[in-house]
Design an enzyme around this catalytic site. Structure first.
Site, PDB file in Angstrom:
ATOM      1  N   GLY A 185      56.353  33.040  72.359  1.00  0.00           N
ATOM      2  CA  GLY A 185      56.694  32.194  71.223  1.00  0.00           C
ATOM      3  C   GLY A 185      56.763  33.039  69.972  1.00  0.00           C
ATOM      4  O   GLY A 185      56.059  34.050  69.861  1.00  0.00           O
ATOM      5  N   GLN A 196      57.035  35.060  61.150  1.00  0.00           N
ATOM      6  CA  GLN A 196      56.482  36.293  61.725  1.00  0.00           C
ATOM      7  C   GLN A 196      57.444  37.471  61.623  1.00  0.00           C
ATOM      8  O   GLN A 196      57.042  38.621  61.764  1.00  0.00           O
ATOM      9  CB  GLN A 196      56.097  36.080  63.197  1.00  0.00           C
ATOM     10  CG  GLN A 196      54.928  35.116  63.371  1.00  0.00           C
ATOM     11  CD  GLN A 196      54.588  34.949  64.834  1.00  0.00           C
ATOM     12  OE1 GLN A 196      55.172  34.116  65.508  1.00  0.00           O
ATOM     13  NE2 GLN A 196      53.665  35.731  65.323  1.00  0.00           N
ATOM     14  N   CYS A 209      48.458  36.222  69.730  1.00  0.00           N
ATOM     15  CA  CYS A 209      49.525  36.049  68.751  1.00  0.00           C
ATOM     16  C   CYS A 209      50.119  37.415  68.436  1.00  0.00           C
ATOM     17  O   CYS A 209      49.379  38.385  68.262  1.00  0.00           O
ATOM     18  CB  CYS A 209      48.936  35.436  67.476  1.00  0.00           C
ATOM     19  SG  CYS A 209      50.143  35.204  66.165  1.00  0.00           S
ATOM     20  N   LEU A 210      51.452  37.490  68.360  1.00  0.00           N
ATOM     21  CA  LEU A 210      52.103  38.776  68.083  1.00  0.00           C
ATOM     22  C   LEU A 210      51.739  39.315  66.693  1.00  0.00           C
ATOM     23  O   LEU A 210      51.849  40.509  66.453  1.00  0.00           O
ATOM     24  CB  LEU A 210      53.630  38.645  68.212  1.00  0.00           C
ATOM     25  CG  LEU A 210      54.140  38.390  69.643  1.00  0.00           C
ATOM     26  CD1 LEU A 210      55.637  38.133  69.637  1.00  0.00           C
ATOM     27  CD2 LEU A 210      53.799  39.564  70.561  1.00  0.00           C
ATOM     28  N   HIS A 246      50.870  26.038  68.459  1.00  0.00           N
ATOM     29  CA  HIS A 246      50.554  27.351  67.862  1.00  0.00           C
ATOM     30  C   HIS A 246      51.673  27.768  66.897  1.00  0.00           C
ATOM     31  O   HIS A 246      51.406  28.230  65.783  1.00  0.00           O
ATOM     32  CB  HIS A 246      50.375  28.371  68.994  1.00  0.00           C
ATOM     33  CG  HIS A 246      50.167  29.788  68.562  1.00  0.00           C
ATOM     34  ND1 HIS A 246      49.038  30.513  68.886  1.00  0.00           N
ATOM     35  CD2 HIS A 246      50.950  30.646  67.849  1.00  0.00           C
ATOM     36  CE1 HIS A 246      49.132  31.731  68.373  1.00  0.00           C
ATOM     37  NE2 HIS A 246      50.292  31.850  67.752  1.00  0.00           N
ATOM     38  N   GLU A 247      52.936  27.595  67.328  1.00  0.00           N
ATOM     39  CA  GLU A 247      54.072  28.030  66.491  1.00  0.00           C
ATOM     40  C   GLU A 247      54.273  27.105  65.287  1.00  0.00           C
ATOM     41  O   GLU A 247      54.604  27.575  64.193  1.00  0.00           O
ATOM     42  CB  GLU A 247      55.359  28.113  67.320  1.00  0.00           C
ATOM     43  CG  GLU A 247      55.314  29.063  68.514  1.00  0.00           C
ATOM     44  CD  GLU A 247      54.824  30.453  68.202  1.00  0.00           C
ATOM     45  OE1 GLU A 247      54.975  30.924  67.054  1.00  0.00           O
ATOM     46  OE2 GLU A 247      54.254  31.092  69.114  1.00  0.00           O
ATOM     47  N   HIS A 264      52.081  28.147  62.610  1.00  0.00           N
ATOM     48  CA  HIS A 264      52.614  29.282  61.836  1.00  0.00           C
ATOM     49  C   HIS A 264      53.454  28.786  60.663  1.00  0.00           C
ATOM     50  O   HIS A 264      53.415  29.361  59.567  1.00  0.00           O
ATOM     51  CB  HIS A 264      53.507  30.176  62.712  1.00  0.00           C
ATOM     52  CG  HIS A 264      52.765  31.240  63.457  1.00  0.00           C
ATOM     53  ND1 HIS A 264      52.011  32.207  62.829  1.00  0.00           N
ATOM     54  CD2 HIS A 264      52.670  31.515  64.783  1.00  0.00           C
ATOM     55  CE1 HIS A 264      51.486  33.020  63.739  1.00  0.00           C
ATOM     56  NE2 HIS A 264      51.865  32.614  64.938  1.00  0.00           N
TER      57      HIS A 264
HETATM   58 NI    NI Z   1      51.381  33.430  66.842  1.00  0.00          NI
END
Ligand code: NI
Length: 180
Positions: free
Chosen positions: A46, A51, A99-100, A141-142, A145
């Protein structure tokens, strides 16, 4: 297509509210294509536009499941523009999340098990649907963000600060190391 740099904690942009997408145009489609390339390369399942330093209400998901016999995952790309969570179940479930933007750090996070959402796709068409399992976790989660929320915000302040410190330290180590 091109790879985009992924921003990491403690970048303050990750704490901003993303603004609604007003037009699904060629620029947005290019951004979506670049985001998929970036996410597959990372690799992740995701990615929210913020991000890659574009604070707009856009996120992509590909659980890449199941894996084919030759070992290559079957691509199953999903695009969510201006997503809204309409309903969340009282029942909750916990998943080990990463998370990236918080590389190599993971924690068990509890969230509503099932969510109902509304969103636009990459053609500007409106959809509504219900999600459970990993798709539900990933969407929540996204969407977080887009609201400046990270999974570490569900942990104690002590744990959160420790994780951010670790990320900063390992980034410094990486930058200063002679990689031979
Ligand atoms: Ni994330």
């Amino acid at each position: 297509m091109s790879l985009l740099p992924i921003i990491e904690v403690p970048d303050q942009l990750l704490r901003e509210q993303s603004a609604p997408v007003e037009r699904v145009d060629d620029d947005l489609k290019r951004l979506i294509a670049d985001m998929f390339e970036t996410m597959y390369e990372a690799p992740g399942i995701g990615l929210a536009a913020v991000q890659v330093a574009v604070p707009r209400r856009l996120l992509i998901i590909d659980l890449q499941d199941p894996v084919e016999e030759d070992g290559d995952p079957v691509k199953d790309p999903h695009v969510f523009i201006n997503p809204e969570i309409l309903k969340a179940s009282d029942a909750r479930k916990s998943y080990n999340e990463g998370c990236l933007s918080i590389p190599d750090q993971y924690a068990e996070i509890e969230r509503p098990d099932i969510v109902r959402a509304r969103w636009l796709d990459q053609h500007g068409k409106s959809h509504e649907g219900e999600f459970d399992g990993l798709m539900s976790v990933c969407l929540q989660h996204e969407v977080d963000h887009l609201n400046g929320i990270l999974f570490i915000d569900y942990l104690s302040r002590l744990k959160r600060d420790m994780i951010v410190k670790k990320v900063v330290k390992s980034r410094k180590d990486r930058e200063q190391a002679a990689i031979l």
